[in-house]
Structure formats: structure tokens, C-alpha cells
Design a protein around this motif. Structure first.
Motif, PDB file in Angstrom:
ATOM      1  N   PHE A 177       1.200  -1.139  -0.405  1.00  0.00           N
ATOM      2  CA  PHE A 177      -0.134   0.413   0.015  1.00  0.00           C
ATOM      3  C   PHE A 177       0.464   1.344   0.276  1.00  0.00           C
ATOM      4  CE2 PHE A 177      -3.247   3.498   1.476  1.00  0.00           C
ATOM      5  CZ  PHE A 177      -4.147   2.789   0.800  1.00  0.00           C
ATOM      6  N   LYS A 178       0.496   2.370  -0.728  1.00  0.00           N
ATOM      7  CA  LYS A 178       1.477   3.798  -1.276  1.00  0.00           C
ATOM      8  C   LYS A 178       0.589   5.073  -0.540  1.00  0.00           C
ATOM      9  CE  LYS A 178       4.674   6.063  -4.010  1.00  0.00           C
ATOM     10  NZ  LYS A 178       4.865   5.746  -5.505  1.00  0.00           N
ATOM     11  N   ILE A 179       1.469   5.908   0.090  1.00  0.00           N
ATOM     12  CA  ILE A 179       0.857   6.568   1.212  1.00  0.00           C
ATOM     13  C   ILE A 179       1.154   7.772   0.348  1.00  0.00           C
ATOM     14  CG2 ILE A 179       0.627   7.575   3.646  1.00  0.00           C
ATOM     15  CD1 ILE A 179       0.459   5.258   4.614  1.00  0.00           C
ATOM     16  N   PHE A 180       1.034   9.013  -0.121  1.00  0.00           N
ATOM     17  CA  PHE A 180       1.796   9.666  -0.305  1.00  0.00           C
ATOM     18  C   PHE A 180       0.868  11.178   0.371  1.00  0.00           C
ATOM     19  CE2 PHE A 180      -0.037   7.538  -3.853  1.00  0.00           C
ATOM     20  CZ  PHE A 180       1.029   7.677  -5.396  1.00  0.00           C
ATOM     21  N   TYR A 181       2.276  11.843   1.200  1.00  0.00           N
ATOM     22  CA  TYR A 181       2.114  12.564   2.293  1.00  0.00           C
ATOM     23  C   TYR A 181       1.299  14.153   1.624  1.00  0.00           C
ATOM     24  CZ  TYR A 181       5.229  10.693   5.371  1.00  0.00           C
ATOM     25  OH  TYR A 181       6.358   9.825   5.916  1.00  0.00           O
ATOM     26  N   LYS A 182       1.476  14.595   0.479  1.00  0.00           N
ATOM     27  CA  LYS A 182       0.682  15.742  -0.170  1.00  0.00           C
ATOM     28  C   LYS A 182      -0.572  15.404  -1.424  1.00  0.00           C
ATOM     29  CE  LYS A 182       5.530  18.231  -0.564  1.00  0.00           C
ATOM     30  NZ  LYS A 182       6.169  18.572  -1.182  1.00  0.00           N
ATOM     31  N   ASN A 183      -0.189  14.594  -1.698  1.00  0.00           N
ATOM     32  CA  ASN A 183      -1.398  14.128  -2.494  1.00  0.00           C
ATOM     33  C   ASN A 183      -2.704  13.587  -2.397  1.00  0.00           C
ATOM     34  OD1 ASN A 183      -0.219  15.273  -4.740  1.00  0.00           O
ATOM     35  ND2 ASN A 183       0.318  13.506  -6.207  1.00  0.00           N
ATOM     36  N   ASP A 184      -2.180  12.076  -0.893  1.00  0.00           N
ATOM     37  CA  ASP A 184      -3.506  12.367  -0.279  1.00  0.00           C
ATOM     38  C   ASP A 184      -4.279  13.336   0.648  1.00  0.00           C
ATOM     39  OD1 ASP A 184      -2.902   9.752  -0.908  1.00  0.00           O
ATOM     40  OD2 ASP A 184      -2.431   8.509   0.339  1.00  0.00           O
ATOM     41  N   THR A 185      -3.472  14.039   0.695  1.00  0.00           N
ATOM     42  CA  THR A 185      -4.195  15.420   1.717  1.00  0.00           C
ATOM     43  C   THR A 185      -4.541  16.808   1.022  1.00  0.00           C
ATOM     44  OG1 THR A 185      -2.143  15.864   2.091  1.00  0.00           O
ATOM     45  CG2 THR A 185      -2.918  13.971   3.527  1.00  0.00           C
ATOM     46  N   LYS A 186      -5.023  16.359  -0.452  1.00  0.00           N
ATOM     47  CA  LYS A 186      -5.392  18.004  -1.210  1.00  0.00           C
ATOM     48  C   LYS A 186      -6.726  18.262  -1.006  1.00  0.00           C
ATOM     49  CE  LYS A 186      -1.933  17.462  -4.978  1.00  0.00           C
ATOM     50  NZ  LYS A 186      -2.211  17.253  -6.501  1.00  0.00           N
ATOM     51  N   LYS A 187      -7.606  17.089  -0.827  1.00  0.00           N
ATOM     52  CA  LYS A 187      -9.492  17.451  -0.086  1.00  0.00           C
ATOM     53  C   LYS A 187      -9.222  17.961   1.491  1.00  0.00           C
ATOM     54  CE  LYS A 187     -11.251  14.962  -4.245  1.00  0.00           C
ATOM     55  NZ  LYS A 187     -12.088  14.007  -4.663  1.00  0.00           N
ATOM     56  N   ASP A 188      -8.338  16.300   1.612  1.00  0.00           N
ATOM     57  CA  ASP A 188      -8.455  16.414   3.915  1.00  0.00           C
ATOM     58  C   ASP A 188      -7.591  16.559   4.334  1.00  0.00           C
ATOM     59  OD1 ASP A 188      -9.126  16.286   6.662  1.00  0.00           O
ATOM     60  OD2 ASP A 188      -9.850  14.172   5.921  1.00  0.00           O
ATOM     61  N   LYS A 189      -6.722  17.690   4.601  1.00  0.00           N
ATOM     62  CA  LYS A 189      -5.503  17.451   5.872  1.00  0.00           C
ATOM     63  C   LYS A 189      -5.509  15.484   6.651  1.00  0.00           C
ATOM     64  CE  LYS A 189      -6.801  20.297   9.467  1.00  0.00           C
ATOM     65  NZ  LYS A 189      -6.782  21.674  10.215  1.00  0.00           N
ATOM     66  N   ASN A 190      -6.252  15.003   7.314  1.00  0.00           N
ATOM     67  CA  ASN A 190      -6.417  14.213   7.229  1.00  0.00           C
ATOM     68  C   ASN A 190      -5.990  13.160   6.658  1.00  0.00           C
ATOM     69  OD1 ASN A 190      -6.007  15.972  10.039  1.00  0.00           O
ATOM     70  ND2 ASN A 190      -8.172  16.519  10.257  1.00  0.00           N
ATOM     71  N   GLY A 191      -6.254  12.841   5.535  1.00  0.00           N
ATOM     72  CA  GLY A 191      -7.028  12.048   4.835  1.00  0.00           C
ATOM     73  C   GLY A 191      -5.726  10.701   4.791  1.00  0.00           C
ATOM     74  N   LEU A 192      -4.120  11.324   5.124  1.00  0.00           N
ATOM     75  CA  LEU A 192      -3.588   9.822   5.197  1.00  0.00           C
ATOM     76  C   LEU A 192      -3.802   9.095   5.601  1.00  0.00           C
ATOM     77  CD1 LEU A 192      -0.050  11.447   5.996  1.00  0.00           C
ATOM     78  CD2 LEU A 192      -1.146  10.785   3.791  1.00  0.00           C
ATOM     79  N   TYR A 193      -3.818   7.777   5.501  1.00  0.00           N
ATOM     80  CA  TYR A 193      -4.260   6.244   6.047  1.00  0.00           C
ATOM     81  C   TYR A 193      -3.254   5.993   7.281  1.00  0.00           C
ATOM     82  CZ  TYR A 193      -8.456   3.703   3.443  1.00  0.00           C
ATOM     83  OH  TYR A 193      -9.606   3.628   3.083  1.00  0.00           O
ATOM     84  N   GLN A 194      -3.456   6.231   8.313  1.00  0.00           N
ATOM     85  CA  GLN A 194      -2.950   5.565   9.732  1.00  0.00           C
ATOM     86  C   GLN A 194      -2.745   3.910  10.013  1.00  0.00           C
ATOM     87  OE1 GLN A 194      -1.397   8.110  11.228  1.00  0.00           O
ATOM     88  NE2 GLN A 194      -2.235   9.120   9.375  1.00  0.00           N
ATOM     89  N   PRO A 195      -1.525   3.538  10.680  1.00  0.00           N
ATOM     90  CA  PRO A 195      -1.020   2.129  10.283  1.00  0.00           C
ATOM     91  C   PRO A 195      -1.646   1.212  10.677  1.00  0.00           C
ATOM     92  CG  PRO A 195       0.528   3.464  11.113  1.00  0.00           C
ATOM     93  CD  PRO A 195      -0.142   4.284  10.680  1.00  0.00           C
ATOM     94  N   GLU A 196      -3.118   1.999  11.969  1.00  0.00           N
ATOM     95  CA  GLU A 196      -4.104   1.559  12.942  1.00  0.00           C
ATOM     96  C   GLU A 196      -4.974   1.016  12.147  1.00  0.00           C
ATOM     97  OE1 GLU A 196      -4.023   5.545  14.565  1.00  0.00           O
ATOM     98  OE2 GLU A 196      -2.556   3.546  13.646  1.00  0.00           O
ATOM     99  N   GLU A 197      -5.310   1.737  10.824  1.00  0.00           N
ATOM    100  CA  GLU A 197      -6.227   1.380  10.105  1.00  0.00           C
ATOM    101  C   GLU A 197      -5.976   0.218   8.403  1.00  0.00           C
ATOM    102  OE1 GLU A 197      -8.533   5.398   8.883  1.00  0.00           O
ATOM    103  OE2 GLU A 197      -6.579   5.872   9.037  1.00  0.00           O
ATOM    104  N   LEU A 198      -5.224   0.559   8.679  1.00  0.00           N
ATOM    105  CA  LEU A 198      -4.863  -0.194   7.146  1.00  0.00           C
ATOM    106  C   LEU A 198      -4.238  -2.443   7.819  1.00  0.00           C
ATOM    107  CD1 LEU A 198      -1.796   1.825   5.772  1.00  0.00           C
ATOM    108  CD2 LEU A 198      -4.392   0.892   4.601  1.00  0.00           C
ATOM    109  N   VAL A 199      -3.701  -1.921   9.016  1.00  0.00           N
ATOM    110  CA  VAL A 199      -3.545  -3.514   9.727  1.00  0.00           C
ATOM    111  C   VAL A 199      -4.955  -4.284   9.449  1.00  0.00           C
ATOM    112  CG1 VAL A 199      -1.472  -2.933  10.874  1.00  0.00           C
ATOM    113  CG2 VAL A 199      -3.580  -2.818  11.867  1.00  0.00           C
ATOM    114  N   LYS A 200      -6.192  -3.217   9.209  1.00  0.00           N
ATOM    115  CA  LYS A 200      -7.658  -4.185   8.770  1.00  0.00           C
ATOM    116  C   LYS A 200      -7.768  -4.393   7.896  1.00  0.00           C
ATOM    117  CE  LYS A 200      -8.994  -1.301  13.493  1.00  0.00           C
ATOM    118  NZ  LYS A 200      -9.492  -0.203  13.674  1.00  0.00           N
TER     119      LYS A 200
END
Length: 343
Positions: free
Chosen positions: A309-332
Motif C-alpha cells: 500500500f502506497k501513501i502519498f504525504y501530499k497528494n492524499d491530503t489534497k482534499k482532507d488534511k487528515n486524509g492519510l491512512y494510519q497504520p492502525e487502519e491499514l492493519v485491518k
């Protein structure tokens, strides 16, 4: 909704010809272990075992599948050779190129600052799933697609060896794995992968390939999304498998980036062999809803072996500054991603 991949951090490098010459200097060998002690700033060790613990391997695969009710995961394949990194570990990688501050965090920040950020991400992932060791990695774009054809008409540029050597030395400082990534343009995997043999022959170095920039004749990279068929991917798998056998290495990992249906065709024909561990990496950017949808369509529903799974520090937060998936979400997620890449 389509992932918009041709802006921002995915701009193609247009590197001056002065950088083309390759330095054939000797590289440092990176040997990476596969236990909980192998993390940033710990001693470099080689814990390759002569025997694969198949009971533990099966248990880890079951855990990775997160009780998939559709029985798509885990994928049943031959056991890997001893010394396999997956599924016994999770990998957290920083991606980029030293000639550009816009292709990824590896290259955007000075080395020490980048190391500190990577160390924080490794710790976050370790906290999210304490029982699964987390290994740091540097994922370096060693062959970059180009908008211009170049002298040979291949629309790609190979990075000088002295630059790859820098990444190798950096990785040794923090006991990290190294991935060398290839964007072939109008070249081929059969032509480009062997150019990196002196690195891939080392046990701590693995391969990434990017279908986005694998173009058909007459189309420049970046004008449309490229594609690899299974037969193209199998060329890389065959090469890596032979390299493992020839050099008595532990299994290689192969990361294949994907965010559309057409980027990888005939996925069921992709070879799975004991010498190579295949990671299909969800490479699309956007908000959480879009990324989850892309994951379900092209990773979960078309299983090959392991998932990233790839996380983009900038592009994933263009719409929502809190838009990055967190580890505790992805392990589910099903399956759990065992390779995490930050750009």
C-alpha cells in the motif's frame, strides 16, 4: 473516480546529459535480517536460516489474510526458500530519487531528516502490530521514464551507479533494505533489469517495476498510463529466480505498482516461484474512499501473493488534511499490506 497520477510528485525527471555517465565503483554489501531486532540503528546481521519454518509460515499467512470470508486470501503457492522476508516481517519504505525533490520523500529532504521521519514511521507501524517485526527500506528509482526519447529512443534514463551507491551506503547506516525501481519507457524489463545485476546480486537488494511508465510505440511516458502483461512480469521473475539460484541467495522481493485495471493484464498467469516473493502495491493516490476502492478492485480481488500500500504525504491530503491512512487502519485491511511505501 480515477486516480490522477501525472502531476505533483509523479513528474518525470528531465535530467541533464552530464549525469548520464555511470560510476562503476564497488558497492557496499547490505545484509538484512528478518527478526525483531533488525530495525533502524541496530547492527547489521544476517539471520538467514537453512530451514523454512513452514508451520510459522502458514500461521503468518493466515494472520495476513484477516479471516477473508471470500477465501481469496491467502494465496496458495509453493513455499519460499529459507531466508524469506515475507510474511515474517512488514517493510516500511521511503521512495524517490536524489535528482528530484518532487518524486518522493527520498530526495525531498536531507538524509538525516529523512532518516528521522522514516524511523518515526517504522515505530508507528511497529506499535500498530507489535507481534510483526518492521524493517525499514529505501526504494530508489534507478531507471526513470522521460518525456523525450533520448539518443536511443527508449524514453528512459538510467541513473549513474555512483548515485545508487549512495543509497546503498545510506541503507547500511540504518540497516535498511534497498529496492531499485525501474520505469522502462520504451525499453523492456529484459533489457533493463540485468543492468542492475551487481546490486540485485546482493541479499539485501530487491526490485520494483512500474507499469505506469511501460509504454507502447509512439506514446511518450506521462501521456497515458502504461501496462505490463504477465509475460512481461515473468521476464523479471525468471531473471531474479536465476540470480537467486546462481548466487545462493534468499528469496528476492518484486514490487509491482498498480492502480488501474489495465496496468497489469492476465494477473493469473504471473508466476509464483520459491525464489521470488511478489508484492502487488496499491499505488493510487486520493482520499480514503478512493484508495479503499482501488485496493478492493485491483489488489484484493486479483490476488497474486502479497500486498502493498502506497501513501502519498501530499497528494492524499489534497482534499482532507487528515486524509492519510494510519497504520492502525491499514492493519485491518484484507489482506494486511506487508509492504508500505511513502512518497
Amino acid at each position: 473516480m480515477k486516480n490522477q497520477k501525472f502531476t505533483g510528485s509523479h513528474l518525470l525527471l528531465l535530467i541533464m546529459a552530464a549525469f548520464i555517465s555511470c560510476n562503476e565503483s564497488k558497492t557496499e554489501e547490505v545484509i538484512t535480517g528478518t527478526n525483531a531486532e533488525d530495525s533502524i540503528n541496530s547492527p547489521v546481521t544476517n539471520v538467514k536460516s537453512n530451514v523454512l519454518d513452514t508451520v510459522l509460515y502458514n500461521q503468518m499467512l493466515t494472520s495476513m489474510s484477516n479471516n477473508d470470508t471470500n477465501n481469496l486470501w491467502p494465496v496458495k503457492t509453493a513455499y519460499p526458500l529459507p531466508g524469506a522476508i515475507l510474511p515474517f516481517n512488514r517493510i516500511v519504505a521511503y521512495y524517490g530519487n536524489l535528482y528530484s525533490t518532487r518524486m518522493g520523500i527520498l530526495g525531498e529532504f536531507p538524509k538525516d531528516s529523512m532518516f528521522n521521519r522514516l524511523k518515526e514511521e517504522v515505530a508507528n507501524w511497529q506499535a500498530a502490530e507489535p507481534e510483526l517485526p518492521v524493517l525499514p527500506a529505501l526504494h530508489y528509482i534507478a531507471v526513470t521514464a522521460q518525456l523525450a526519447p533520448g539518443k536511443d529512443g527508449k524514453y528512459r534514463m538510467r541513473m549513474p551507479f555512483h548515485q545508487i551507491d549512495t543509497i546503498m551506503n545510506w541503507a547500511k547506516e540504518i540497516n535498511a533494505l534497498v529496492f531499485v525501481d525501474i520505469q522502462i519507457g520504451h525499453s523492456s524489463l529484459g533489457e533493463e533489469v540485468p543492468q542492475l545485476e551487481k546490486y540485485l546480486s546482493q541479499p539485501g537488494v530487491h526490485l520494483g517495476i512500474d507499469p505506469e511508465f511501460a509504454m507502447q510505440a509512439g506514446v511518450a511516458p506521462g501521456k497515458r498510463i502504461g501496462t505490463f502483461d504477465a509475460k512481461d512480469i515473468n521476464v523479471a521473475i525468471d531473471y531474479l529466480a536465476e540470480l537467486v539460484r546462481k548466487n545462493n541467495l534468499p528469496p528476492k522481493m518484486l514490487v509491482i505498482h498498480r492502480f488501474t485495471q489495465g496496468m497489469v493484464t492476465n494477473y493469473k498467469e504471473i508466476k509464483t516461484v520459491p525464489e521470488v516473493q511478489i508484492i502487488m502495491d496499491m499505488d493510487g493516490w486520493g482520499d480514503k474512499v478512493l484508495k479503499r476502492s482501488t485496493w478492493l478492485r485491483y489488489i484484493y480481488r486479483e490476488p497474486v501473493q502479497f500486498a502493498g500500500f502506497k501513501i502519498f504525504y501530499k497528494n492524499d491530503t489534497k482534499k482532507d488534511k487528515n486524509g492519510l491512512y494510519q497504520p492502525e487502519e491499514l492493519v485491518k485491511f484484507t489482506p494486511k499490506p506487508l509492504y508500505i511505501q511513502y512518497q
